[in-house]
Design a protein around this motif. Structure first.
Motif, PDB file in Angstrom:
ATOM      1  N   GLY A 159     -94.050-110.772 -42.753  1.00 33.41           N
ATOM      2  CA  GLY A 159     -93.506-111.878 -43.338  1.00 33.41           C
ATOM      3  C   GLY A 159     -92.601-111.761 -44.515  1.00 33.41           C
ATOM      4  N   GLU A 160     -92.627-110.735 -44.936  1.00 34.90           N
ATOM      5  CA  GLU A 160     -91.806-110.340 -46.120  1.00 34.90           C
ATOM      6  C   GLU A 160     -90.375-109.764 -46.015  1.00 34.90           C
ATOM      7  OE1 GLU A 160     -93.045-107.701 -50.058  1.00 34.90           O
ATOM      8  OE2 GLU A 160     -93.062-106.810 -48.095  1.00 34.90           O
ATOM      9  N   ASP A 161     -89.441-110.418 -46.444  1.00 40.76           N
ATOM     10  CA  ASP A 161     -88.049-109.801 -46.638  1.00 40.76           C
ATOM     11  C   ASP A 161     -87.961-108.506 -47.180  1.00 40.76           C
ATOM     12  OD1 ASP A 161     -87.183-112.145 -45.496  1.00 40.76           O
ATOM     13  OD2 ASP A 161     -86.209-113.173 -47.331  1.00 40.76           O
ATOM     14  N   ARG A 162     -87.227-107.830 -46.379  1.00 42.08           N
ATOM     15  CA  ARG A 162     -87.026-106.360 -46.796  1.00 42.08           C
ATOM     16  C   ARG A 162     -85.536-105.805 -46.700  1.00 42.08           C
ATOM     17  NH1 ARG A 162     -91.684-103.556 -43.212  1.00 42.08           N
ATOM     18  NH2 ARG A 162     -91.320-105.284 -41.886  1.00 42.08           N
ATOM     19  N   ALA A 163     -84.887-106.662 -47.344  1.00 43.19           N
ATOM     20  CA  ALA A 163     -83.289-106.419 -47.423  1.00 43.19           C
ATOM     21  C   ALA A 163     -83.063-106.010 -48.619  1.00 43.19           C
ATOM     22  CB  ALA A 163     -82.678-107.709 -47.027  1.00 43.19           C
ATOM     23  N   TYR A 164     -82.047-105.074 -48.915  1.00 48.06           N
ATOM     24  CA  TYR A 164     -81.870-104.402 -50.346  1.00 48.06           C
ATOM     25  C   TYR A 164     -80.300-103.787 -50.236  1.00 48.06           C
ATOM     26  CZ  TYR A 164     -86.737-103.795 -49.614  1.00 48.06           C
ATOM     27  OH  TYR A 164     -88.282-104.013 -49.210  1.00 48.06           O
ATOM     28  N   SER A 165     -79.921-104.330 -51.431  1.00 48.06           N
ATOM     29  CA  SER A 165     -78.291-104.262 -51.467  1.00 48.06           C
ATOM     30  C   SER A 165     -78.177-102.644 -51.852  1.00 48.06           C
ATOM     31  CB  SER A 165     -77.679-105.012 -52.700  1.00 48.06           C
ATOM     32  OG  SER A 165     -76.364-104.372 -53.141  1.00 48.06           O
ATOM     33  N   HIS A 166     -77.066-101.932 -51.435  1.00 50.88           N
ATOM     34  CA  HIS A 166     -76.480-100.834 -51.383  1.00 50.88           C
ATOM     35  C   HIS A 166     -75.324-100.595 -52.115  1.00 50.88           C
ATOM     36  CE1 HIS A 166     -75.465-101.554 -47.102  1.00 50.88           C
ATOM     37  NE2 HIS A 166     -74.052-101.176 -47.567  1.00 50.88           N
ATOM     38  N   ASP A 167     -74.741-101.641 -52.724  1.00 47.47           N
ATOM     39  CA  ASP A 167     -73.630-101.708 -53.410  1.00 47.47           C
ATOM     40  C   ASP A 167     -73.151-100.601 -54.397  1.00 47.47           C
ATOM     41  OD1 ASP A 167     -73.161-104.095 -51.956  1.00 47.47           O
ATOM     42  OD2 ASP A 167     -73.481-105.330 -53.751  1.00 47.47           O
ATOM     43  N   GLU A 168     -74.432-100.086 -55.231  1.00 50.81           N
ATOM     44  CA  GLU A 168     -74.037 -99.164 -56.088  1.00 50.81           C
ATOM     45  C   GLU A 168     -73.873 -97.910 -55.349  1.00 50.81           C
ATOM     46  OE1 GLU A 168     -76.075 -97.651 -60.187  1.00 50.81           O
ATOM     47  OE2 GLU A 168     -77.184 -99.036 -59.031  1.00 50.81           O
ATOM     48  N   ALA A 169     -74.308 -97.700 -54.388  1.00 53.79           N
ATOM     49  CA  ALA A 169     -74.211 -96.318 -53.425  1.00 53.79           C
ATOM     50  C   ALA A 169     -72.551 -96.457 -52.856  1.00 53.79           C
ATOM     51  CB  ALA A 169     -75.139 -96.118 -52.271  1.00 53.79           C
ATOM     52  N   PHE A 170     -72.298 -97.405 -52.385  1.00 52.78           N
ATOM     53  CA  PHE A 170     -70.882 -97.774 -52.003  1.00 52.78           C
ATOM     54  C   PHE A 170     -70.107 -97.216 -53.063  1.00 52.78           C
ATOM     55  CE2 PHE A 170     -67.036-100.347 -51.393  1.00 52.78           C
ATOM     56  CZ  PHE A 170     -66.519 -99.689 -50.456  1.00 52.78           C
ATOM     57  N   SER A 171     -70.122 -97.895 -54.237  1.00 52.34           N
ATOM     58  CA  SER A 171     -69.373 -97.967 -55.360  1.00 52.34           C
ATOM     59  C   SER A 171     -69.195 -96.408 -55.964  1.00 52.34           C
ATOM     60  CB  SER A 171     -69.720 -98.640 -56.537  1.00 52.34           C
ATOM     61  OG  SER A 171     -69.185 -98.480 -57.749  1.00 52.34           O
ATOM     62  N   ASP A 172     -70.407 -95.723 -56.003  1.00 53.15           N
ATOM     63  CA  ASP A 172     -70.477 -94.278 -56.333  1.00 53.15           C
ATOM     64  C   ASP A 172     -69.998 -93.191 -55.758  1.00 53.15           C
ATOM     65  OD1 ASP A 172     -71.139 -95.526 -58.902  1.00 53.15           O
ATOM     66  OD2 ASP A 172     -73.091 -94.513 -58.987  1.00 53.15           O
ATOM     67  N   PHE A 173     -70.276 -93.473 -54.356  1.00 55.73           N
ATOM     68  CA  PHE A 173     -70.058 -92.174 -53.408  1.00 55.73           C
ATOM     69  C   PHE A 173     -69.741 -92.795 -52.092  1.00 55.73           C
ATOM     70  CE2 PHE A 173     -74.711 -92.537 -53.710  1.00 55.73           C
ATOM     71  CZ  PHE A 173     -74.907 -92.789 -52.262  1.00 55.73           C
ATOM     72  N   GLY A 174     -69.013 -93.987 -51.858  1.00 58.94           N
ATOM     73  CA  GLY A 174     -68.515 -94.509 -50.683  1.00 58.94           C
ATOM     74  C   GLY A 174     -69.514 -94.680 -49.513  1.00 58.94           C
ATOM     75  N   TYR A 175     -70.750 -94.964 -49.867  1.00 61.11           N
ATOM     76  CA  TYR A 175     -71.869 -95.074 -48.678  1.00 61.11           C
ATOM     77  C   TYR A 175     -71.568 -96.327 -47.990  1.00 61.11           C
ATOM     78  CZ  TYR A 175     -76.540 -96.037 -46.596  1.00 61.11           C
ATOM     79  OH  TYR A 175     -77.382 -96.417 -45.826  1.00 61.11           O
ATOM     80  N   LYS A 176     -71.412 -96.022 -46.645  1.00 63.80           N
ATOM     81  CA  LYS A 176     -70.843 -97.294 -45.607  1.00 63.80           C
ATOM     82  C   LYS A 176     -71.629 -96.944 -44.281  1.00 63.80           C
ATOM     83  CE  LYS A 176     -66.961 -99.742 -44.053  1.00 63.80           C
ATOM     84  NZ  LYS A 176     -65.619 -99.989 -43.998  1.00 63.80           N
ATOM     85  N   PRO A 177     -72.797 -97.477 -44.180  1.00 59.49           N
ATOM     86  CA  PRO A 177     -73.699 -97.396 -42.866  1.00 59.49           C
ATOM     87  C   PRO A 177     -73.189 -98.031 -41.700  1.00 59.49           C
ATOM     88  CG  PRO A 177     -74.586 -98.706 -44.287  1.00 59.49           C
ATOM     89  CD  PRO A 177     -73.529 -98.491 -45.098  1.00 59.49           C
ATOM     90  N   LEU A 178     -73.729 -97.746 -40.460  1.00 62.80           N
ATOM     91  CA  LEU A 178     -73.384 -98.132 -39.692  1.00 62.80           C
ATOM     92  C   LEU A 178     -74.001 -99.510 -39.509  1.00 62.80           C
ATOM     93  CD1 LEU A 178     -74.933 -95.321 -37.041  1.00 62.80           C
ATOM     94  CD2 LEU A 178     -72.201 -96.159 -37.294  1.00 62.80           C
ATOM     95  N   SER A 179     -73.474-100.588 -38.486  1.00 65.04           N
ATOM     96  CA  SER A 179     -73.914-102.016 -38.133  1.00 65.04           C
ATOM     97  C   SER A 179     -75.465-101.508 -37.396  1.00 65.04           C
ATOM     98  CB  SER A 179     -73.142-102.756 -37.358  1.00 65.04           C
ATOM     99  OG  SER A 179     -73.035-102.117 -36.132  1.00 65.04           O
ATOM    100  N   PHE A 180     -76.125-102.601 -37.405  1.00 60.60           N
ATOM    101  CA  PHE A 180     -77.488-102.215 -36.719  1.00 60.60           C
ATOM    102  C   PHE A 180     -77.288-102.448 -35.417  1.00 60.60           C
ATOM    103  CE2 PHE A 180     -81.388-104.007 -34.553  1.00 60.60           C
ATOM    104  CZ  PHE A 180     -82.373-103.086 -34.975  1.00 60.60           C
ATOM    105  N   LYS A 181     -76.488-103.136 -34.937  1.00 63.44           N
ATOM    106  CA  LYS A 181     -76.087-103.142 -33.343  1.00 63.44           C
ATOM    107  C   LYS A 181     -75.619-101.975 -32.843  1.00 63.44           C
ATOM    108  CE  LYS A 181     -73.282-106.020 -29.854  1.00 63.44           C
ATOM    109  NZ  LYS A 181     -72.381-107.112 -29.978  1.00 63.44           N
ATOM    110  N   GLU A 182     -74.719-101.151 -33.658  1.00 63.77           N
ATOM    111  CA  GLU A 182     -74.348 -99.876 -33.018  1.00 63.77           C
ATOM    112  C   GLU A 182     -75.119 -99.000 -33.222  1.00 63.77           C
ATOM    113  OE1 GLU A 182     -70.457 -96.922 -34.410  1.00 63.77           O
ATOM    114  OE2 GLU A 182     -70.974 -98.402 -35.474  1.00 63.77           O
TER     115      GLU A 182
END
Length: 300
Positions: free
Chosen positions: A261-284
């Motif tokens: 029942g707990e939200d487990r959503a976490y921003s990865h903006d800093e990873a994107f900014s520092d080393f271009g982290y861009k993960p797959l969509s969940f659907k894919e």
């Protein structure tokens, strides 16, 4: 020399694949167990030295770090303090620790030990006047193939059951990360010390998704008609406690149900900014795992 723990594990093998894909040329020392399948290592054509041992053995850890400049510690967050302690003693330049977003949970069991471990790591680096630099990577819920312990279970549930309970209408948010994206992120962090030394990063999936929508994507991918009904979290916790009592504590799902029942959503903006982290969509990402599952089931 690069030392790697957990190279034969679920995310480790995707990191290994990135090392192979990018023709990593440096020498690598891999800690493996006698029971580990090292065939992928043996076929990799990388400059790999395998050493067999147990990370519970502090003498083994200390010996394994001799001559090492960088550590990629993927296996088991609980060994991080020992890894860092002996890395400092051996004057290792850099340690990359793979931890978990479980540290953010509001439930004691899920987060307390992780917080203690990261505090111990911080104290070791601050109190030793060491030149060893730390980077911490915190993956969210990991999935990607049938070796994972998360979505693979959900896929089997959806395939086998036609009626499935979900906690609180499945409205809680999750942000699962595909192990392929972790393999790429580990490699990118490894080769990007200037951008990542001394920092911590969340490595989550593309976007948050409701639990119920994740189940629906799985049912669509399996082409299964499934009916979901809402189970109040209080009732779910009650049943979990009953099971715990009747099994004399051997089966304890209380906190697992609470976390549903707990939200487990976490921003990865800093990873994107520092080393271009861009993960797959969940659907894919989930479609890859569903395909693997259907192919395996079809062969039986």
């Amino acid at each position: 020399m690069l030392l790697i723990t957990g190279i034969t594990g679920h995310t480790g093998k995707f990191f290994l694949q990135e090392l192979i894909n990018n023709n990593y040329s440096g020498p690598i020392r891999c800690i493996v167990r006698e029971s580990s399948d090292t065939s992928m290592l043996d076929k990799s054509e990388l400059k790999i030295e395998k050493i067999y041992g147990d990370l519970e053995d502090s003498n083994f850890i200390e010996q394994s770090l001799i001559g090492i400049s960088t550590v990629m510690h993927i296996y088991n967050i609980h060994h991080s303090p020992s890894i860092v302690e002996y890395a400092i003693k051996n004057k290792v330049e850099r340690v990359i620790l793979v931890h978990t977003t479980g540290i953010y949970s509001k439930f004691k069991y899920a987060s307390e030990q992780y917080k203690i471990i990261e505090k111990q790591v911080l104290e070791l680096t601050q109190n030793s006047n060491s030149l060893t630099k730390i980077t911490i990577l915190r993956p969210s819920m990991i999935y990607g193939d049938l070796c994972d312990k998360n979505m693979s279970k959900f896929i089997k549930i959806v395939d086998k059951l036609r009626i499935i309970p979900v906690i609180n209408d499945g409205e809680n948010l999750i942000q699962p990360v595909n192990a392929r994206d972790l393999g790429k992120a580990f490699y990118t962090v490894l080769i990007s010390p200037d951008q990542t030394i001394g920092k911590s990063y969340n490595l989550s999936g593309d976007k948050p998704i409701r639990m119920i929508d994740a189940f629906r994507l799985i049912s669509e991918g399996l082409n299964k008609k499934v009916y979901f009904f809402s189970l109040p979290i209080g009732l779910g916790v009650f049943f979990a406690r009953i099971i715990k009592i009747f099994t004399v504590g051997r089966v304890d799902y209380v906190e697992k149900v609470q976390r549903m029942g707990e939200d487990r959503a976490y921003s990865h903006d800093e990873a994107f900014s520092d080393f271009g982290y861009k993960p797959l969509s969940f659907k894919e990402g989930i479609s890859i795992e569903i395909k693997e599952y259907t192919e395996r089931v079809g062969k039986k």
